[in-house]
Write an enzyme that holds these catalytic residues in place. Sequence first.
Site, PDB file in Angstrom:
ATOM      1  N   GLU A 238       0.834  -1.213   0.000  1.00  0.00           N
ATOM      2  CA  GLU A 238       0.000   0.000   0.000  1.00  0.00           C
ATOM      3  C   GLU A 238       0.867   1.260   0.000  1.00  0.00           C
ATOM      4  O   GLU A 238       0.946   1.989   0.982  1.00  0.00           O
ATOM      5  CB  GLU A 238      -0.969  -0.041   1.179  1.00  0.00           C
ATOM      6  CG  GLU A 238      -1.918  -1.237   1.103  1.00  0.00           C
ATOM      7  CD  GLU A 238      -2.828  -1.358   2.300  1.00  0.00           C
ATOM      8  OE1 GLU A 238      -2.973  -0.376   3.046  1.00  0.00           O
ATOM      9  OE2 GLU A 238      -3.408  -2.446   2.500  1.00  0.00           O
TER      10      GLU A 238
ATOM     11  N   HIS B 159     -14.248 -11.269   7.424  1.00  0.00           N
ATOM     12  CA  HIS B 159     -13.412 -11.971   8.387  1.00  0.00           C
ATOM     13  C   HIS B 159     -12.096 -11.207   8.492  1.00  0.00           C
ATOM     14  O   HIS B 159     -11.229 -11.334   7.626  1.00  0.00           O
ATOM     15  CB  HIS B 159     -13.119 -13.404   7.944  1.00  0.00           C
ATOM     16  CG  HIS B 159     -14.300 -14.314   7.989  1.00  0.00           C
ATOM     17  ND1 HIS B 159     -14.256 -15.610   7.524  1.00  0.00           N
ATOM     18  CD2 HIS B 159     -15.569 -14.129   8.443  1.00  0.00           C
ATOM     19  CE1 HIS B 159     -15.443 -16.182   7.691  1.00  0.00           C
ATOM     20  NE2 HIS B 159     -16.253 -15.294   8.243  1.00  0.00           N
ATOM     21  N   GLU B 160     -11.959 -10.381   9.519  1.00  0.00           N
ATOM     22  CA  GLU B 160     -10.664  -9.750   9.769  1.00  0.00           C
ATOM     23  C   GLU B 160      -9.848 -10.703  10.622  1.00  0.00           C
ATOM     24  O   GLU B 160     -10.155 -10.939  11.789  1.00  0.00           O
ATOM     25  CB  GLU B 160     -10.828  -8.402  10.470  1.00  0.00           C
ATOM     26  CG  GLU B 160      -9.507  -7.754  10.848  1.00  0.00           C
ATOM     27  CD  GLU B 160      -8.526  -7.694   9.695  1.00  0.00           C
ATOM     28  OE1 GLU B 160      -7.529  -8.452   9.725  1.00  0.00           O
ATOM     29  OE2 GLU B 160      -8.749  -6.911   8.750  1.00  0.00           O
TER      30      GLU B 160
ATOM     31  N   HIS C 126      -7.960  -8.921   1.323  1.00  0.00           N
ATOM     32  CA  HIS C 126      -7.215  -7.705   1.652  1.00  0.00           C
ATOM     33  C   HIS C 126      -5.911  -8.055   2.372  1.00  0.00           C
ATOM     34  O   HIS C 126      -5.791  -9.112   2.973  1.00  0.00           O
ATOM     35  CB  HIS C 126      -8.056  -6.769   2.513  1.00  0.00           C
ATOM     36  CG  HIS C 126      -8.971  -5.912   1.713  1.00  0.00           C
ATOM     37  ND1 HIS C 126      -9.126  -4.560   1.924  1.00  0.00           N
ATOM     38  CD2 HIS C 126      -9.779  -6.210   0.653  1.00  0.00           C
ATOM     39  CE1 HIS C 126      -9.986  -4.055   1.056  1.00  0.00           C
ATOM     40  NE2 HIS C 126     -10.406  -5.043   0.278  1.00  0.00           N
ATOM     41  N   GLU C 127      -4.936  -7.141   2.282  1.00  0.00           N
ATOM     42  CA  GLU C 127      -3.576  -7.370   2.785  1.00  0.00           C
ATOM     43  C   GLU C 127      -3.055  -8.713   2.262  1.00  0.00           C
ATOM     44  O   GLU C 127      -2.619  -9.566   3.025  1.00  0.00           O
ATOM     45  CB  GLU C 127      -3.522  -7.308   4.317  1.00  0.00           C
ATOM     46  CG  GLU C 127      -3.890  -5.959   4.900  1.00  0.00           C
ATOM     47  CD  GLU C 127      -5.392  -5.721   4.968  1.00  0.00           C
ATOM     48  OE1 GLU C 127      -5.835  -4.586   4.754  1.00  0.00           O
ATOM     49  OE2 GLU C 127      -6.137  -6.693   5.234  1.00  0.00           O
TER      50      GLU C 127
ATOM     51  N   GLU D 290      -6.838  -6.786  -2.693  1.00  0.00           N
ATOM     52  CA  GLU D 290      -6.504  -5.381  -2.472  1.00  0.00           C
ATOM     53  C   GLU D 290      -5.047  -5.181  -2.890  1.00  0.00           C
ATOM     54  O   GLU D 290      -4.763  -4.963  -4.051  1.00  0.00           O
ATOM     55  CB  GLU D 290      -6.734  -5.018  -1.007  1.00  0.00           C
ATOM     56  CG  GLU D 290      -6.530  -3.547  -0.702  1.00  0.00           C
ATOM     57  CD  GLU D 290      -6.424  -3.288   0.784  1.00  0.00           C
ATOM     58  OE1 GLU D 290      -6.816  -2.201   1.221  1.00  0.00           O
ATOM     59  OE2 GLU D 290      -5.923  -4.167   1.507  1.00  0.00           O
TER      60      GLU D 290
ATOM     61  N   GLU E 237      -9.239   4.061   1.029  1.00  0.00           N
ATOM     62  CA  GLU E 237      -9.272   4.457   2.434  1.00  0.00           C
ATOM     63  C   GLU E 237      -8.202   5.489   2.769  1.00  0.00           C
ATOM     64  O   GLU E 237      -8.331   6.246   3.734  1.00  0.00           O
ATOM     65  CB  GLU E 237      -9.124   3.238   3.349  1.00  0.00           C
ATOM     66  CG  GLU E 237      -7.783   2.556   3.331  1.00  0.00           C
ATOM     67  CD  GLU E 237      -7.670   1.457   2.297  1.00  0.00           C
ATOM     68  OE1 GLU E 237      -6.836   0.554   2.470  1.00  0.00           O
ATOM     69  OE2 GLU E 237      -8.424   1.509   1.308  1.00  0.00           O
TER      70      GLU E 237
END
Length: 704
Positions: free
Chosen positions: A171, A403-404, A479-480, A498, A504
């Site tokens: 990122e 789901h984080e 993501h990540e 992502e 964001e």
Amino acid sequence: MRSFLFIFFLLASACGGKSYDTKVNSPDAKNEISFSINEQGALFYSISHKGKQVIKPSVLGFQLKKYSLKDGFEVVKTTQEEDNSKWKTIWGERETVQDHYRQVTIKLRQKKTGILLNISGRAYNDGVAFRYEFPSQEKLNKFTIMDELTSFDFAGDYKAWWNFADYDNYEKVYYHSPISQIGDTVNFERRVGKEERADMCNTPLTMEIADDLLISIHEANLVDYAGMNLLNTHDGIKLKAKLTPWRNGDLVRTKAPMHTPWRTIQIAEKAGDLIESTMILNLNPPSAIKNSDWIHTSKYIGLWWEMHTGRSSWAEKRQFGKKLPASRPHGATTKNAKYYIDFAAKHGIKDVLIEGWTKGWDDMEPDWKGYGIFDWETPATDFDLDEVTKYAAGKGVRMMAYHETISDVDHYEPKMDQLYRDAYNKGIRVIKVGYTGDVNYNSTVPGSYAQHHHGQYMVRHYRKMIQTAAKNKIMIINHEPIKFTGEQRTYPNLLAREGVRGGEYNAWSKGNSPEHGVILPFTRILGGPIDYTVGYFEVMLPEISWAKFEPRIRSTVAKQLAYFITMYSPIPMAADLPKFYERDLEAFQFIKDVATNWSESKVLHAKIGDYLTMVRKERGTNDWYLGSITDENARNLTINLDFLTKGIKYQATIYADGENNDWKTKPYKVDVIKKEVTAADQLNIKLAAGGGQAIQFKAIENAK
């Protein structure tokens, strides 16, 4: 007969004991990859386009824990082959993909150790690729790679678009400089405790050699290996493969037989040709999912943006150890979820992402850390999972679960099968899986975070996650992640990743520049579709306590519409709050109408970091959509409509920047204009500074 004589010549050269050369050309004869062995038995490759050397002879080989595979090689056998076939995508930017290449495979033996190593090179019309293979052999039943020696020795100091690499996060902003200055052009702030280098960049790395020649370096089919970064050696104009390590310094733990990912060099004579390239997809195996009827594309909305802009929280009472203010309540309540579901049902949007619906968020430590705090199945006290999923089903909408994991792989991986099965049984079809924080970090055990996001450990986990989801008919947004390397061909249930400085950052940093979105299609998206989040109608954001800069989005609203075409994803998120869409339903109509699955995609105008115009044809129809975006400069472009189906009349609905628009002072106005057109027509489009234009071409009747 010609092929036979060619192979005979190669074998004769190899047996001479001095040096060796072979090459393979693309079907159109423009691209060439050559391999050579010098008198010391060291391996090299080089790349040319139309006779112009792009990459000079560059080193190949490995350093293993027990052996050096740098030199001392002899050729055992060389073969060549050609394949020309077509295959159908389940979803994508085009319905049919041609896979036409020529390949050379060199089978080698190191004289001193007897170790066998194969190198394969493929030449396509849109680039070249090579990879290593260790065939079955007794000495390498199990072995550890300590260094991949692959280098990229460029024939010139080309202009490059790059971002800093570390082993955990993509990122980053993109910089534009000569290759030799990668890492030298900006101040680099190292994150405490992170293994980051100012002279190392991510892939895809895209370069402009001349006005009519561009290349991009990446990798394809990354499986059970470490992600590749590129290190500026400051030794001439040379980059070297720098693999993401295990924590003890090992790079890859493996056994024969095995092959590495493909090292890819896409080659284009126009910037848009990079976007249209299919080479990375072609270098991945066909779909492993036999029955794919359950896989489809769609658009989604969700609570995500209200959390990032400080209007609500993922947690119920405490976030990062601090009590939440009354102005920032828990977002994932049953009531709020129904509000978004009602909006989605009203406007024909299939999925609604609910973040923060599980317990555990109140126990999260600063910097998104935690160990064993989530079970990913116990709802928050003010969220009724059964009620929400049933309510959504009754409205013809689905809940998309979040789901984080906080990279707590120790706890998440053993539960994936059960979690995905239970989600499917509740009518959930898409799960967003996030991996913020350090992998397996446990604050009670100092230095406990185990591995890097981009290393072999997590590459294995990401693949297992996709496979487990496929088993349970679940589609994934990740993501990540590890970067895309074309694996969506093999596992089309992986819809988007992502792995990018996304939307964001507009809320809690100085934001993404107007040119950021005009760089990504030529860099990060070359590997596969990203979950960038688009469609913001309110570009001036509320004051946020954690923002160090003025929070705002650096684009016009019309550009946000155009992103649905230029920022490719089969599952784009209309990211803004429903109340802002309701404020301009005329412009919102484009988001409702725009397709998500395409039979054709073409680039009409392109200059990296400056402007991009793309058109896409909706799969199963004669309808086309256009998106055109620019950087901080206003532009006027002429569009030839010869991509439209001849003999058909279209109604063009144009969503254009309003008069005197610009992203700084007048970003909101979207002029909606309708007119009839055919393939014989032209359109003159005007893009505001930081602006864009979106057009729907709806087939209405046969032209007379």
